[in-house]
Scaffold this motif. Structure first.
Motif, mmCIF file in Angstrom:
data_model
loop_
_atom_site.group_PDB
_atom_site.id
_atom_site.type_symbol
_atom_site.label_atom_id
_atom_site.label_comp_id
_atom_site.label_asym_id
_atom_site.label_seq_id
_atom_site.Cartn_x
_atom_site.Cartn_y
_atom_site.Cartn_z
ATOM 1 N N GLU A 66 0.789 -1.225 -0.088
ATOM 2 C CA GLU A 66 -0.087 0.150 -0.029
ATOM 3 C C GLU A 66 0.880 1.367 -0.081
ATOM 4 O OE1 GLU A 66 -3.120 0.340 -0.685
ATOM 5 O OE2 GLU A 66 -3.011 -1.910 -0.728
ATOM 6 N N THR A 67 2.040 1.197 0.681
ATOM 7 C CA THR A 67 2.687 2.577 0.749
ATOM 8 C C THR A 67 3.493 2.696 -0.723
ATOM 9 O OG1 THR A 67 4.572 1.070 1.653
ATOM 10 C CG2 THR A 67 3.165 2.517 3.177
ATOM 11 N N GLN A 68 3.734 1.641 -1.247
ATOM 12 C CA GLN A 68 4.255 1.813 -2.674
ATOM 13 C C GLN A 68 3.320 1.972 -3.889
ATOM 14 O OE1 GLN A 68 6.778 -1.719 -2.886
ATOM 15 N NE2 GLN A 68 8.284 -0.928 -1.509
ATOM 16 N N ARG A 69 1.982 1.854 -3.526
ATOM 17 C CA ARG A 69 1.218 2.106 -4.529
ATOM 18 C C ARG A 69 1.108 3.213 -5.076
ATOM 19 N NH1 ARG A 69 -3.910 -0.767 -5.592
ATOM 20 N NH2 ARG A 69 -3.309 -2.076 -3.643
ATOM 21 N N LYS A 70 0.794 3.692 -6.242
ATOM 22 C CA LYS A 70 0.686 5.047 -6.948
ATOM 23 C C LYS A 70 -0.818 5.386 -6.923
ATOM 24 C CE LYS A 70 4.382 5.386 -10.199
ATOM 25 N NZ LYS A 70 4.695 5.759 -11.589
ATOM 26 N N LEU A 71 -1.127 6.347 -6.316
ATOM 27 C CA LEU A 71 -2.595 7.051 -6.050
ATOM 28 C C LEU A 71 -2.901 7.119 -7.309
ATOM 29 C CD1 LEU A 71 -2.152 9.342 -3.126
ATOM 30 C CD2 LEU A 71 -2.970 6.888 -3.279
ATOM 31 N N LYS A 72 -4.567 6.687 -7.673
ATOM 32 C CA LYS A 72 -5.000 7.170 -8.852
ATOM 33 C C LYS A 72 -5.550 8.419 -9.003
ATOM 34 C CE LYS A 72 -6.370 2.625 -9.823
ATOM 35 N NZ LYS A 72 -7.581 1.571 -9.786
ATOM 36 N N ARG A 73 -5.901 9.000 -7.774
ATOM 37 C CA ARG A 73 -5.970 10.483 -7.469
ATOM 38 C C ARG A 73 -5.616 10.898 -6.162
ATOM 39 N NH1 ARG A 73 -12.536 9.995 -5.975
ATOM 40 N NH2 ARG A 73 -12.037 8.420 -4.325
ATOM 41 N N ALA A 74 -5.239 12.149 -6.348
ATOM 42 C CA ALA A 74 -4.548 12.783 -5.155
ATOM 43 C C ALA A 74 -5.577 13.233 -4.136
ATOM 44 C CB ALA A 74 -3.632 13.920 -5.258
ATOM 45 N N PRO A 75 -5.244 13.096 -2.836
ATOM 46 C CA PRO A 75 -6.132 13.523 -1.756
ATOM 47 C C PRO A 75 -6.420 14.970 -1.879
ATOM 48 C CG PRO A 75 -4.611 12.110 -0.705
ATOM 49 C CD PRO A 75 -4.122 12.484 -2.199
ATOM 50 N N ILE A 76 -7.647 15.583 -1.448
ATOM 51 C CA ILE A 76 -8.005 16.713 -1.616
ATOM 52 C C ILE A 76 -7.619 17.508 -0.337
ATOM 53 C CG2 ILE A 76 -9.830 18.456 -1.897
ATOM 54 C CD1 ILE A 76 -11.550 16.402 -3.169
ATOM 55 N N ALA A 77 -6.611 18.643 -0.353
ATOM 56 C CA ALA A 77 -6.154 19.291 0.546
ATOM 57 C C ALA A 77 -7.203 20.488 0.661
ATOM 58 C CB ALA A 77 -4.896 19.995 -0.075
ATOM 59 N N THR A 78 -7.527 20.692 1.935
ATOM 60 C CA THR A 78 -8.465 21.977 2.116
ATOM 61 C C THR A 78 -7.658 23.021 2.863
ATOM 62 O OG1 THR A 78 -8.798 20.930 4.583
ATOM 63 C CG2 THR A 78 -10.247 20.272 2.507
ATOM 64 N N ALA A 79 -8.025 24.059 2.766
ATOM 65 C CA ALA A 79 -7.311 25.143 3.084
ATOM 66 C C ALA A 79 -7.855 25.424 4.833
ATOM 67 C CB ALA A 79 -8.046 26.619 2.565
ATOM 68 N N PRO A 80 -7.097 26.021 5.506
ATOM 69 C CA PRO A 80 -7.305 26.287 7.078
ATOM 70 C C PRO A 80 -8.592 27.004 7.136
ATOM 71 C CG PRO A 80 -5.260 27.354 6.610
ATOM 72 C CD PRO A 80 -5.565 26.510 5.271
ATOM 73 N N ALA A 81 -9.343 26.721 8.187
ATOM 74 C CA ALA A 81 -10.522 27.564 8.091
ATOM 75 C C ALA A 81 -10.116 28.973 8.756
ATOM 76 C CB ALA A 81 -11.449 26.821 9.437
#
Length: 93
Positions: A66-81
């Protein structure tokens, strides 16, 4: 059912399948895809599943995969509130 003399009538196979069904929604993609193998109906034309490689899997090997797997899509980063305006009652400096 526990005192059943005939193993086929004790429904042991049915009692363990709920665990496999639960693993189909596991957060680890490797675990969920392996569990999905056993969720499909087995027929005469179903190719046999080699169990030796599956039995050799460990938590370490799954983590490594799992740590070597390439992500199909990047996690969404959110801006601080943004802090609430100074006049809001809940704002603490």
């Amino acid at each position: 059912v526990a005192a059943e003399a005939e193993p086929r009538d004790c429904r042991a196979f049915d009692s363990c399948l709920w665990e496999v069904d639960t693993l189909r929604s596991h957060f680890c993609p490797s675990v969920s895809s392996l569990a999905a193998l056993f969720a499909r109906p087995f027929t005469q034309s179903t190719p046999p599943v080699e169990l030796a490689p599956l039995a050799a899997l460990s938590a370490d090997s799954l983590i490594r995969v799992e740590t070597q797997r390439k992500l199909k899509r990047a996690p969404i980063a959110t801006a601080p509130a943004e802090p609430p305006p100074r006049h809001a009652k809940l704002w603490v400096p």
